[in-house]
Design an enzyme around this catalytic site. Structure first.
Site, mmCIF file in Angstrom:
data_model
loop_
_atom_site.group_PDB
_atom_site.id
_atom_site.type_symbol
_atom_site.label_atom_id
_atom_site.label_comp_id
_atom_site.label_asym_id
_atom_site.label_seq_id
_atom_site.Cartn_x
_atom_site.Cartn_y
_atom_site.Cartn_z
ATOM 1 C CG ASP A 75 -11.512 -10.796 -21.496
ATOM 2 O OD1 ASP A 75 -11.017 -11.901 -21.227
ATOM 3 O OD2 ASP A 75 -12.388 -10.644 -22.369
ATOM 4 C CG HIS A 95 -2.269 0.608 0.964
ATOM 5 N ND1 HIS A 95 -2.457 1.708 0.157
ATOM 6 C CD2 HIS A 95 -3.499 0.271 1.415
ATOM 7 C CE1 HIS A 95 -3.750 2.024 0.146
ATOM 8 N NE2 HIS A 95 -4.398 1.163 0.884
#
Length: 468
Positions: free
Chosen positions: A408, A184
């Site tokens: 995808d 992070h």
């Protein structure tokens, strides 16, 4: 309607292989240290970001004569190749954290060391006795989902020895889960999904042609931002014991459930909040957050005088003047806090709570962002799960604006996003776009079992929830 039984929890993920993926090529000067801004250093004691996508196999992959081992082998090779290309654009993710210690005064500077980068981790795992439906059908998110991610319970400071990015591909009986764990301090949710989207874009481009490095439609902006009057590296007070960055708290017993809100339901909430306040300015998400804050507070049965807070993570890119580009790759986020008493929150109505949140967000401009940075530099401190959050509050994370369903990898549209165990506390709410789009939103809510049961019995809340 009786919910389907949960999948057996005795099943465990089997780890098959594990390797490091390096960038296909590195740009000039990529070996220079990348220093961290104040809001990135503040993240050193919280967990990695853990988000992933669940993909069902296309129907032909389930035919009896289908050569699954060959398909999986080819699929993993394509993922590794496209990941290597993606790391060429996002090369800091292949590095590690490093610390430069100073003796006079006793300070230390944490930075990203990209020289001779070890690479990002890539794991192939399997859980072949579990289906996509076993993940999605239960009322509560099965705890086995946490095993679909690497670096569980690691804090960002552990990036000195752990990879800053880890991808785990877990085979299921009829699909795969692709889970990413990202440090992070390197990136926030905006950066996380920019990387995920870029990896997908590269995968699709390589499916169409034999190219190793693909020119991205939205390349990351890697130039670092620092406050104008403090352009150099920012240091922290020395902490010789790395364990001081690890939160000391008991892992809570939580229920995780994903609630769906249709675009029409959210539009109704927004209209009602604005009607109650006599203003058109309250946003859809502020209205939904206000509903959640009120209903969870009611479910907790807090006394009227108890202070409760709603914490919202703010993406500060557009709030700076001049603004940072949307593709800025970093973690320029700060936490906004709205506070009131339980009595005022529940007595004021939906519009009252939404207006409180709207005012909080509206006043958070360039001056506030710079003030936060200046105060932090004067008195640096890191967020800690055992000190920052309390059981009377909620925290809103992630965003329904992130492009999760546009990814995808040759398997079609994902069935759903899911998150790991990282940063899970009582009152943590993770926002996802609804799969059907159009402004619909899914909220993954983490609560104690008793509070979750009360929320599920709350008429105001459940009236807004939409069955899929």
């Amino acid at each position: 309607m009786t919910p389907p039984p949960p999948p057996p929890q005795s099943t465990t993920v089997r780890y098959i292989s594990d390797c490091l993926i390096k960038p296909h090529r590195l740009p000039p000067h990529s070996d220079r240290p990348r220093h961290l801004a104040p809001w990135e250093l503040a993240m050193l004691a919280v967990h990695y970001i853990q988000k992933g996508l669940l993909f069902p196999f296309p129907p032909h992959c389930l035919d009896p004569g289908f050569d699954r081992p060959a398909f999986i082998h080819s699929f993993l090779d394509k993922l590794k190749r496209s990941l290597s290309s993606a790391l060429s654009h996002f090369y800091p993710l292949a590095g590690r954290l490093a610390t430069l210690k100073h003796t006079d005064p006793p300070l230390h500077t944490v930075f990203v060391d990209c020289a001779d980068s070890p690479g990002a981790r890539f794991i192939h795992a399997a859980l072949l006795d579990m289906t996509v439906a076993d993940i999605l059908s239960p009322t509560y998110v099965p705890s086995i989902v946490h095993s679909f991610f690497d670096h569980n319970w690691a804090v960002n400071h552990d990036g000195h020895s752990l990879s800053l990015l880890s991808a785990q591909v877990t085979e299921l009986a009829d699909g795969v889960f692709i889970g990413l764990s990202m440090n992070h301090t390197i990136g926030d949710g905006t950066s996380f999904w920019l990387f995920f989207n870029s990896w997908s874009e590269i995968f699709q481009a390589q499916e169409k042609g034999d190219v190793d490095v693909v020119q991205l439609s939205r390349p990351p902006v890697l130039t670092r931002w620092f406050p104008e009057n403090h352009p150099g590296p920012v240091s922290l007070p020395s902490a010789d014991n790395p364990s001081s960055f690890h939160p000391h708290y008991r892992v809570p017993d939580l229920r995780e459930r994903v609630f769906h809100f249709s675009a029409d339901a959210i539009a109704s909430l927004k209209a009602e909040a604005n009607r109650q306040c006599g203003t058109p300015n309250i946003s859809s998400f502020q209205s939904l957050t206000a509903l959640l804050w009120r209903c969870i507070t009611r479910a907790r049965c807090l006394p009227p005088s108890q202070v409760t807070r709603c914490r919202v993570l703010s993406n500060n890119r557009a709030r700076l003047d001049p603004p940072l580009p949307p593709e800025y790759f970093g973690s320029p986020v700060t936490m906004l806090r709205a506070a009131t008493t339980a009595g005022e929150l529940l007595g004021g109505g939906l519009g009252w709570a939404a207006l409180l949140l709207h005012a909080l967000v509206a006043e958070h401009g360039n001056a506030k962002v710079l003030e936060w940075n200046e105060e932090w530099i004067k008195s640096p401190q890191v967020y800690r799960l055992d000190r920052t959050f309390d059981p009377c509050s909620i925290i809103m994370s992630s965003s329904p604006r992130f492009n999760m369903y546009g990814n995808d990898f040759g398997l079609g549209k994902a069935a759903a996003p899911r998150s790991g165990c990282a940063n899970k506390i009582d009152g943590k709410v993770t926002s996802y776009p609804g799969r059907e789009g159009g402004g619909s939103i899914d909220l993954e809510i983490c609560l104690s079992p008793a509070t979750m049961a009360s929320l599920e019995a709350d008429a105001e809340f459940m009236a807004a929830v939409t069955d899929l």
